[in-house]
Design a protein around this motif. Structure first.
Motif, PDB file in Angstrom:
ATOM      1  N   ALA A  19       5.650 -23.882  -4.731  1.00 26.35           N
ATOM      2  CA  ALA A  19       4.990 -23.899  -4.392  1.00 26.35           C
ATOM      3  C   ALA A  19       4.864 -22.505  -2.511  1.00 26.35           C
ATOM      4  N   LYS A  20       5.668 -23.036  -2.159  1.00 27.60           N
ATOM      5  CA  LYS A  20       6.276 -21.921  -0.807  1.00 27.60           C
ATOM      6  C   LYS A  20       6.132 -20.596  -1.318  1.00 27.60           C
ATOM      7  N   ARG A  21       7.226 -20.159  -2.720  1.00 29.66           N
ATOM      8  CA  ARG A  21       7.314 -18.496  -3.380  1.00 29.66           C
ATOM      9  C   ARG A  21       5.431 -18.780  -3.292  1.00 29.66           C
ATOM     10  N   HIS A  22       5.029 -19.224  -3.706  1.00 29.94           N
ATOM     11  CA  HIS A  22       3.504 -18.843  -4.052  1.00 29.94           C
ATOM     12  C   HIS A  22       2.454 -18.313  -2.854  1.00 29.94           C
ATOM     13  N   ASP A  23       2.883 -18.793  -2.204  1.00 31.36           N
ATOM     14  CA  ASP A  23       2.096 -19.475  -0.945  1.00 31.36           C
ATOM     15  C   ASP A  23       2.328 -17.832   0.058  1.00 31.36           C
ATOM     16  N   GLU A  24       3.956 -17.351  -0.781  1.00 31.34           N
ATOM     17  CA  GLU A  24       4.389 -16.414   0.262  1.00 31.34           C
ATOM     18  C   GLU A  24       4.392 -15.076  -0.290  1.00 31.34           C
ATOM     19  N   LEU A  25       3.234 -14.974  -1.741  1.00 35.27           N
ATOM     20  CA  LEU A  25       2.799 -14.119  -2.684  1.00 35.27           C
ATOM     21  C   LEU A  25       3.544 -13.114  -2.167  1.00 35.27           C
ATOM     22  N   TRP A  26       4.573 -11.907  -2.873  1.00 33.76           N
ATOM     23  CA  TRP A  26       4.859 -10.667  -1.817  1.00 33.76           C
ATOM     24  C   TRP A  26       3.065  -9.865  -2.369  1.00 33.76           C
ATOM     25  N   PRO A  27       2.793  -9.092  -1.153  1.00 42.24           N
ATOM     26  CA  PRO A  27       2.504  -8.085  -1.376  1.00 42.24           C
ATOM     27  C   PRO A  27       2.270  -7.116  -2.786  1.00 42.24           C
ATOM     28  N   GLU A  28       3.103  -6.647  -2.579  1.00 39.79           N
ATOM     29  CA  GLU A  28       3.594  -5.115  -4.190  1.00 39.79           C
ATOM     30  C   GLU A  28       3.339  -6.554  -4.618  1.00 39.79           C
ATOM     31  N   MET A  29       3.713  -7.534  -5.507  1.00 36.84           N
ATOM     32  CA  MET A  29       3.173  -8.533  -6.747  1.00 36.84           C
ATOM     33  C   MET A  29       1.557  -8.726  -6.851  1.00 36.84           C
ATOM     34  N   LYS A  30       1.428  -9.612  -6.257  1.00 37.07           N
ATOM     35  CA  LYS A  30      -0.294  -9.812  -6.098  1.00 37.07           C
ATOM     36  C   LYS A  30      -1.693  -7.599  -6.358  1.00 37.07           C
ATOM     37  N   LYS A  31      -0.475  -7.044  -5.786  1.00 35.72           N
ATOM     38  CA  LYS A  31      -1.332  -5.713  -6.198  1.00 35.72           C
ATOM     39  C   LYS A  31      -1.306  -5.191  -7.287  1.00 35.72           C
ATOM     40  N   GLU A  32      -0.117  -5.618  -8.133  1.00 36.84           N
ATOM     41  CA  GLU A  32       0.194  -5.478 -10.028  1.00 36.84           C
ATOM     42  C   GLU A  32      -0.600  -6.174  -9.992  1.00 36.84           C
ATOM     43  N   LEU A  33      -0.870  -7.295  -9.943  1.00 38.52           N
ATOM     44  CA  LEU A  33      -1.927  -8.389 -10.988  1.00 38.52           C
ATOM     45  C   LEU A  33      -3.075  -7.994 -10.912  1.00 38.52           C
ATOM     46  N   LYS A  34      -3.196  -7.374  -9.635  1.00 31.71           N
ATOM     47  CA  LYS A  34      -4.987  -7.247  -9.781  1.00 31.71           C
ATOM     48  C   LYS A  34      -4.447  -6.213 -10.360  1.00 31.71           C
ATOM     49  N   ALA A  35      -3.845  -5.300 -10.311  1.00 31.76           N
ATOM     50  CA  ALA A  35      -3.295  -3.146 -10.962  1.00 31.76           C
ATOM     51  C   ALA A  35      -4.196  -3.952 -12.327  1.00 31.76           C
ATOM     52  N   HIS A  36      -3.111  -4.750 -13.365  1.00 30.92           N
ATOM     53  CA  HIS A  36      -3.632  -5.360 -14.456  1.00 30.92           C
ATOM     54  C   HIS A  36      -4.604  -6.189 -14.856  1.00 30.92           C
ATOM     55  N   GLY A  37      -5.336  -6.262 -13.936  1.00 33.84           N
ATOM     56  CA  GLY A  37      -6.926  -6.720 -14.428  1.00 33.84           C
ATOM     57  C   GLY A  37      -7.141  -8.130 -14.023  1.00 33.84           C
ATOM     58  N   ALA A  38      -5.822  -8.762 -13.137  1.00 30.89           N
ATOM     59  CA  ALA A  38      -5.937 -10.318 -13.224  1.00 30.89           C
ATOM     60  C   ALA A  38      -6.766 -10.977 -12.198  1.00 30.89           C
ATOM     61  N   HIS A  39      -7.763 -12.020 -12.272  1.00 30.40           N
ATOM     62  CA  HIS A  39      -8.641 -12.783 -11.063  1.00 30.40           C
ATOM     63  C   HIS A  39      -8.538 -13.646 -11.600  1.00 30.40           C
ATOM     64  N   ASN A  40      -9.039 -14.222 -10.438  1.00 35.72           N
ATOM     65  CA  ASN A  40      -9.389 -16.488 -10.482  1.00 35.72           C
ATOM     66  C   ASN A  40      -8.601 -17.067 -10.759  1.00 35.72           C
TER      67      ASN A  40
END
Length: 104
Positions: A19-40
């Motif tokens: 849970a802690k690691r996901h609370d602190e999700l790396w900004p570059e990982m979040k960006k990649e998730l969004k870039a590959h079409g992830a929502h919700n």
């Protein structure tokens, strides 16, 4: 939008760290998730079994599958591998779920 869900498997001694690691999700990982079409994207934990239920909406299945080829995704898998059941490439062992009901 395509709704998708899967089950992953977390080791019980690592619930808090996961849970802690996901609370602190790396900004570059979040960006990649969004870039590959992830929502919700949501992940839920069954504390009795260690099963993780992941739900997300994606724009395109092929586009989503390409995330596994990115350096940041592989780095994330390596980072998370000690906490959960993984495949030989450190990707999470995952069981895709079949939708049987949807209420809009």
């Amino acid at each position: 939008m395509i709704r998708t869900a899967s089950i992953m498997y977390l080791f019980p001694e690592h619930y808090d760290e996961y849970a802690k690691r996901h609370d602190e999700l790396w900004p570059e990982m979040k960006k990649e998730l969004k870039a590959h079409g992830a929502h919700n994207y949501s992940i839920f934990l069954d504390e009795q079994s260690g099963q993780l239920f992941a739900y997300l909406e994606i724009e395109d299945k092929d586009k989503w599958m390409q995330i596994s080829d990115t350096a940041i995704c592989r780095k994330w898998w390596d980072y998370m591998a000690p906490l959960m059941k993984t495949n030989v490439d450190n990707s999470p062992v995952s069981t895709d779920l079949k939708q049987v009901f949807y209420l809009r």
